[in-house]
Design an enzyme around this catalytic site. Structure first.
Site, PDB file in Angstrom:
ATOM      1  N   HIS A   7       0.875  -0.769  -0.307  1.00  0.00           N
ATOM      2  CA  HIS A   7      -0.610  -0.093   0.206  1.00  0.00           C
ATOM      3  C   HIS A   7       0.920   1.110   0.058  1.00  0.00           C
ATOM      4  O   HIS A   7       1.185   2.421   0.863  1.00  0.00           O
ATOM      5  CB  HIS A   7      -0.811  -0.038   1.623  1.00  0.00           C
ATOM      6  CG  HIS A   7      -1.788   0.921   1.085  1.00  0.00           C
ATOM      7  ND1 HIS A   7      -3.474   1.093   2.430  1.00  0.00           N
ATOM      8  CD2 HIS A   7      -1.844   1.708   0.087  1.00  0.00           C
ATOM      9  CE1 HIS A   7      -3.612   2.078   1.291  1.00  0.00           C
ATOM     10  NE2 HIS A   7      -3.062   2.881   1.172  1.00  0.00           N
ATOM     11  N   HIS A   9       1.534   4.994  -2.882  1.00  0.00           N
ATOM     12  CA  HIS A   9       0.930   5.501  -4.223  1.00  0.00           C
ATOM     13  C   HIS A   9       2.271   5.991  -4.733  1.00  0.00           C
ATOM     14  O   HIS A   9       2.654   6.654  -3.823  1.00  0.00           O
ATOM     15  CB  HIS A   9       0.173   6.552  -3.580  1.00  0.00           C
ATOM     16  CG  HIS A   9      -1.548   6.167  -2.846  1.00  0.00           C
ATOM     17  ND1 HIS A   9      -1.966   6.278  -3.886  1.00  0.00           N
ATOM     18  CD2 HIS A   9      -1.314   5.858  -1.495  1.00  0.00           C
ATOM     19  CE1 HIS A   9      -3.055   5.828  -3.230  1.00  0.00           C
ATOM     20  NE2 HIS A   9      -3.035   5.539  -2.016  1.00  0.00           N
ATOM     21  N   GLY A 166      -8.685   7.937  -3.802  1.00  0.00           N
ATOM     22  CA  GLY A 166      -9.518   8.985  -2.909  1.00  0.00           C
ATOM     23  C   GLY A 166      -9.953   9.160  -1.891  1.00  0.00           C
ATOM     24  O   GLY A 166      -9.934   8.457  -1.077  1.00  0.00           O
ATOM     25  N   HIS A 195      -9.463   1.092  -1.505  1.00  0.00           N
ATOM     26  CA  HIS A 195      -9.386   1.376  -0.218  1.00  0.00           C
ATOM     27  C   HIS A 195     -10.890   1.743   0.261  1.00  0.00           C
ATOM     28  O   HIS A 195     -11.863   2.453  -0.076  1.00  0.00           O
ATOM     29  CB  HIS A 195      -8.644   3.014  -0.934  1.00  0.00           C
ATOM     30  CG  HIS A 195      -7.713   3.364  -0.885  1.00  0.00           C
ATOM     31  ND1 HIS A 195      -7.089   2.817  -1.963  1.00  0.00           N
ATOM     32  CD2 HIS A 195      -6.553   4.243  -0.404  1.00  0.00           C
ATOM     33  CE1 HIS A 195      -5.280   3.487  -2.202  1.00  0.00           C
ATOM     34  NE2 HIS A 195      -4.898   4.142  -0.680  1.00  0.00           N
ATOM     35  N   GLU A 198     -11.134   3.554   6.379  1.00  0.00           N
ATOM     36  CA  GLU A 198     -10.385   4.659   6.739  1.00  0.00           C
ATOM     37  C   GLU A 198     -10.763   5.957   7.094  1.00  0.00           C
ATOM     38  O   GLU A 198     -11.959   6.455   7.724  1.00  0.00           O
ATOM     39  CB  GLU A 198      -9.397   5.196   6.260  1.00  0.00           C
ATOM     40  CG  GLU A 198      -8.360   6.004   6.734  1.00  0.00           C
ATOM     41  CD  GLU A 198      -7.068   6.818   6.572  1.00  0.00           C
ATOM     42  OE1 GLU A 198      -5.870   5.976   6.511  1.00  0.00           O
ATOM     43  OE2 GLU A 198      -7.204   6.417   4.742  1.00  0.00           O
ATOM     44  N   ASP A 276       2.104   4.226   2.520  1.00  0.00           N
ATOM     45  CA  ASP A 276       0.997   5.178   1.788  1.00  0.00           C
ATOM     46  C   ASP A 276       1.454   6.053   1.409  1.00  0.00           C
ATOM     47  O   ASP A 276       1.641   5.863  -0.589  1.00  0.00           O
ATOM     48  CB  ASP A 276      -0.659   5.830   2.722  1.00  0.00           C
ATOM     49  CG  ASP A 276      -1.742   5.838   1.919  1.00  0.00           C
ATOM     50  OD1 ASP A 276      -1.712   5.735   1.066  1.00  0.00           O
ATOM     51  OD2 ASP A 276      -1.994   6.517   3.123  1.00  0.00           O
TER      52      ASP A 276
END
Length: 354
Positions: A7, A9, A166, A195, A198, A276
């Site tokens: 995980h 980006h 997003g 995702h 969270e 992340d």
């Protein structure tokens, strides 16, 4: 310790020096002073809290800097180098084409440029990287289906999964909109990671599992609010790609000591620890592991177990997994011997103590 990261980006892993270089090459104006580009107190460009939408707009600016194939390939190479330097032996990196404006009408070319940089990196001995092509939560069902169809039919090199990222808080429960896209990915045998859990609660995780047939959840920490969901995750073996610093930035928890990762592990849920968006969060995968180990008292054996979970949760090839599992077996044996040596030394000390 050999490990995978599942995980992270690409858009959030570009270091400041690389961004400034790319902006200069593209003759692009910076959105703020160079020295404080990642400072949340001045520009609020952090992946969390009410500033998430602003952060996503910042990522659009980042993507606009990489309009050439050569620049995009070099970015991918540097990402593989940074991951390797952190001890990561395989990465599933999330990349969202919607942020890379120059490539929106040439998605095959976009993925091919990234793959060429990753191919070169692996040929140079750096760790392999798989691409998780991500839908932005605000996109339409047609846009999502187009992306899924491209990766399912053309099979771009190194693309291993379909993803969604997003702003959940802004767009709400959007899973039903993307069910067709994820069905295309499922029928093509691609991984499916979402995702959820969270900025949304347990309902976001349930939607990902039931509507999108996710085989992995990115974040998922708020699953802890639903005992039935926790039991289901544990039984099904669906892993959560947890990112502690991101959770702190978003305000999911106010301090690391109360983070639910330990409760989830004790409930039998498979978790992995990830970075992340390491650049704006000023973190790294090894920093995330270290701070969690300190906060929760994880010993060497626990860390080996977490490394093994990261490998098994990844979309790495069977060959890569086998190599890493073998190395982790050796790490586990070493940790066990070290613990026996420590216990033996303590016993000898007690025997010698009057």
């Amino acid at each position: 310790m050999p490990k995978a990261e599942v995980h992270v980006h690409l858009e959030g892993a570009i270091e400041l020096a690389d961004l400034l270089e790319a902006a200069a090459d593209a003759d692009a104006a910076l959105p703020g002073p160079a020295a404080t580009l990642f400072d949340p107190s001045t520009h609020r460009l952090r992946p969390g809290g009410s500033e998430l939408s602003t952060y996503l707009e910042f990522l659009d600016w980042v993507g606009s800097l990489y309009g050439s194939r050569q620049r995009l390939a070099r970015l991918a190479y540097r990402f593989a180098a940074r991951q390797s330097a952190s001890g990561v032996r395989y990465t599933d990196v999330i990349v969202n084409p919607s942020h890379w404006g120059a490539w929106r009408h040439d998605l095959p070319g976009f993925f091919d440029a990234l793959a060429s940089g990753l191919d070169e990196a692996e040929a140079d001995g750096l760790a392999p990287v798989g691409l998780c092509a991500s839908i932005e939560r605000g996109q339409t069902a047609a846009e999502a289906a187009e992306l899924a169809s491209i990766i399912a039919e053309r099979r771009p090199r190194r693309v291993v999964a379909l993803s969604i990222d997003g702003d959940e808080g802004r767009h709400g429960r959007t899973a039903a909109r993307f069910a067709d896209a994820f069905d295309i990915a499922r029928r093509a045998g691609l991984g499916r990671t979402v995702h959820a859990g969270e900025s949304s609660g347990p309902e976001g995780v349930w939607d990902a599992l039931t509507l999108l047939h996710a085989d992995r959840i990115d974040h998922g920490v708020r699953a802890v609010e639903d005992d039935r969901l926790v039991a289901h995750l544990a039984e099904a073996g669906v892993s959560l790609g947890i990112c502690p610093s991101s959770n702190l930035a978003l305000g999911v928890v106010d301090r690391l000591g109360v983070h639910p990762v330990q409760r989830l592990m004790e409930s039998g849920v498979v978790v992995t620890i990830n970075s992340d968006d390491p650049a704006p969060l000023a973190t790294s995968i090894e920093a995330e592991w270290a701070m969690c180990a300190a906060a929760f008292g994880w010993d060497g054996s626990t860390l080996v177990d977490l490394a093994r979970a990261s490998v098994r949760a990844s979309y790495a090839s069977a060959e890569v997994r086998a190599v890493l599992e073998s190395e982790l077996d050796a790490q586990a044996a070493h940790a066990e011997h070290a613990e026996l040596d420590r216990l033996g030394a303590t016993a000898r000390l007690l025997e010698a103590t009057p």
